[in-house]
Motif scaffolding. Structure first.
Motif, PDB file in Angstrom:
ATOM      1  N   ILE A 278      51.336  43.878  43.814  1.00  0.00           N
ATOM      2  CA  ILE A 278      51.552  42.884  42.758  1.00  0.00           C
ATOM      3  C   ILE A 278      51.536  43.532  41.380  1.00  0.00           C
ATOM      4  O   ILE A 278      50.921  44.577  41.168  1.00  0.00           O
ATOM      5  N   ASN A 279      52.226  42.889  40.462  1.00  0.00           N
ATOM      6  CA  ASN A 279      52.169  43.236  39.051  1.00  0.00           C
ATOM      7  C   ASN A 279      50.959  42.493  38.499  1.00  0.00           C
ATOM      8  O   ASN A 279      50.968  41.272  38.408  1.00  0.00           O
ATOM      9  N   TYR A 280      49.929  43.226  38.134  1.00  0.00           N
ATOM     10  CA  TYR A 280      48.689  42.624  37.653  1.00  0.00           C
ATOM     11  C   TYR A 280      48.733  42.366  36.140  1.00  0.00           C
ATOM     12  O   TYR A 280      47.976  41.578  35.619  1.00  0.00           O
ATOM     13  N   GLY A 281      49.640  43.049  35.438  1.00  0.00           N
ATOM     14  CA  GLY A 281      49.755  42.836  34.000  1.00  0.00           C
ATOM     15  C   GLY A 281      50.173  44.090  33.269  1.00  0.00           C
ATOM     16  O   GLY A 281      50.626  45.072  33.863  1.00  0.00           O
TER      17      GLY A 281
ATOM     18  N   GLN B 132      44.269  50.033  42.323  1.00  0.00           N
ATOM     19  CA  GLN B 132      44.938  49.628  41.093  1.00  0.00           C
ATOM     20  C   GLN B 132      45.532  50.880  40.463  1.00  0.00           C
ATOM     21  O   GLN B 132      44.863  51.901  40.342  1.00  0.00           O
TER      22      GLN B 132
ATOM     23  N   VAL C  91      50.151  47.576  35.027  1.00  0.00           N
ATOM     24  CA  VAL C  91      49.002  47.620  35.909  1.00  0.00           C
ATOM     25  C   VAL C  91      49.437  46.989  37.231  1.00  0.00           C
ATOM     26  O   VAL C  91      49.797  45.809  37.281  1.00  0.00           O
ATOM     27  N   LEU C  92      49.461  47.800  38.272  1.00  0.00           N
ATOM     28  CA  LEU C  92      49.928  47.377  39.580  1.00  0.00           C
ATOM     29  C   LEU C  92      48.771  47.430  40.565  1.00  0.00           C
ATOM     30  O   LEU C  92      47.911  48.309  40.469  1.00  0.00           O
ATOM     31  N   ARG C  93      48.770  46.490  41.498  1.00  0.00           N
ATOM     32  CA  ARG C  93      47.739  46.484  42.521  1.00  0.00           C
ATOM     33  C   ARG C  93      48.389  46.488  43.896  1.00  0.00           C
ATOM     34  O   ARG C  93      49.353  45.749  44.133  1.00  0.00           O
ATOM     35  N   TYR C  94      47.836  47.310  44.761  1.00  0.00           N
ATOM     36  CA  TYR C  94      48.311  47.422  46.138  1.00  0.00           C
ATOM     37  C   TYR C  94      47.139  47.161  47.062  1.00  0.00           C
ATOM     38  O   TYR C  94      46.087  47.804  46.946  1.00  0.00           O
ATOM     39  N   TYR C  95      47.308  46.175  47.958  1.00  0.00           N
ATOM     40  CA  TYR C  95      46.253  45.792  48.894  1.00  0.00           C
ATOM     41  C   TYR C  95      46.659  46.055  50.326  1.00  0.00           C
ATOM     42  O   TYR C  95      47.845  45.986  50.661  1.00  0.00           O
TER      43      TYR C  95
END
Length: 156
Positions: free
Chosen positions: A93-96, A129, A151-155
């Motif tokens: 996701i694009n976190y910001g 992140q 800021v990208l997040r990968y889960y």
């Protein structure tokens, strides 16, 4: 659509920390057409004449219509897809954004491409992140048209 010239760096979710400090790219060139600008203006409601009014823009400091700065940000996905691919993630996701600047305008009809630097990789519960500094280069330009820290997040 033509085949991209750039081959992305492929990294597994667990290997993301090893990319910290690495540069990626650049991506292929992409033309920002006046049609792109007009569609973006209609979608966002931002009809500032510097973007859509040829006569107004011709008499401006830029001498031509220019793309919205936020249009530059919105086209990041295809550029990033050419720069890297994270495997093994259930979702990304694009976190910001941390910081965004538009040092130079993007004239209608100009070509841009993106390069990136992995600034930070921080562990999260269930993933990572990544802070990615993306710089958009204008073909023939002296300054970048956009520099942004995504800021990208990968889960898992």
């Amino acid at each position: 659509m033509s085949t991209p010239l750039t081959t992305p760096v492929i990294v597994s979710l667990d290997d993301l920390p090893g990319l910290q400090g690495r540069t990626l790219g650049p991506s292929d060139w992409r033309t920002i057409s006046q049609e792109d600008i007009d569609v973006f203006a209609d979608l966002t409601g931002d009809h500032n004449p510097i973007h859509v009014d040829e006569a107004f823009a011709a008499s401006s400091v830029y001498g031509t219509r220019i793309a919205h700065g936020l249009l530059s940000l919105s086209i990041v996905v295809p550029h990033l897809a050419q720069l890297w691919k994270v495997t093994g993630a259930g979702v990304g996701i694009n976190y910001g954004l941390n910081k965004v600047r538009f040092p130079a305008p993007t004239p209608a009809g100009a070509r841009v491409r993106a390069g990136a630097e992995v600034l930070e990789v921080t562990e999260l519960d269930g993933g990572w992140q990544v802070v990615l500094k993306v710089t958009y280069e204008l073909e023939g330009g002296e300054k970048p048209v956009c520099v942004a820290e995504f800021v990208l997040r990968y889960y898992r």
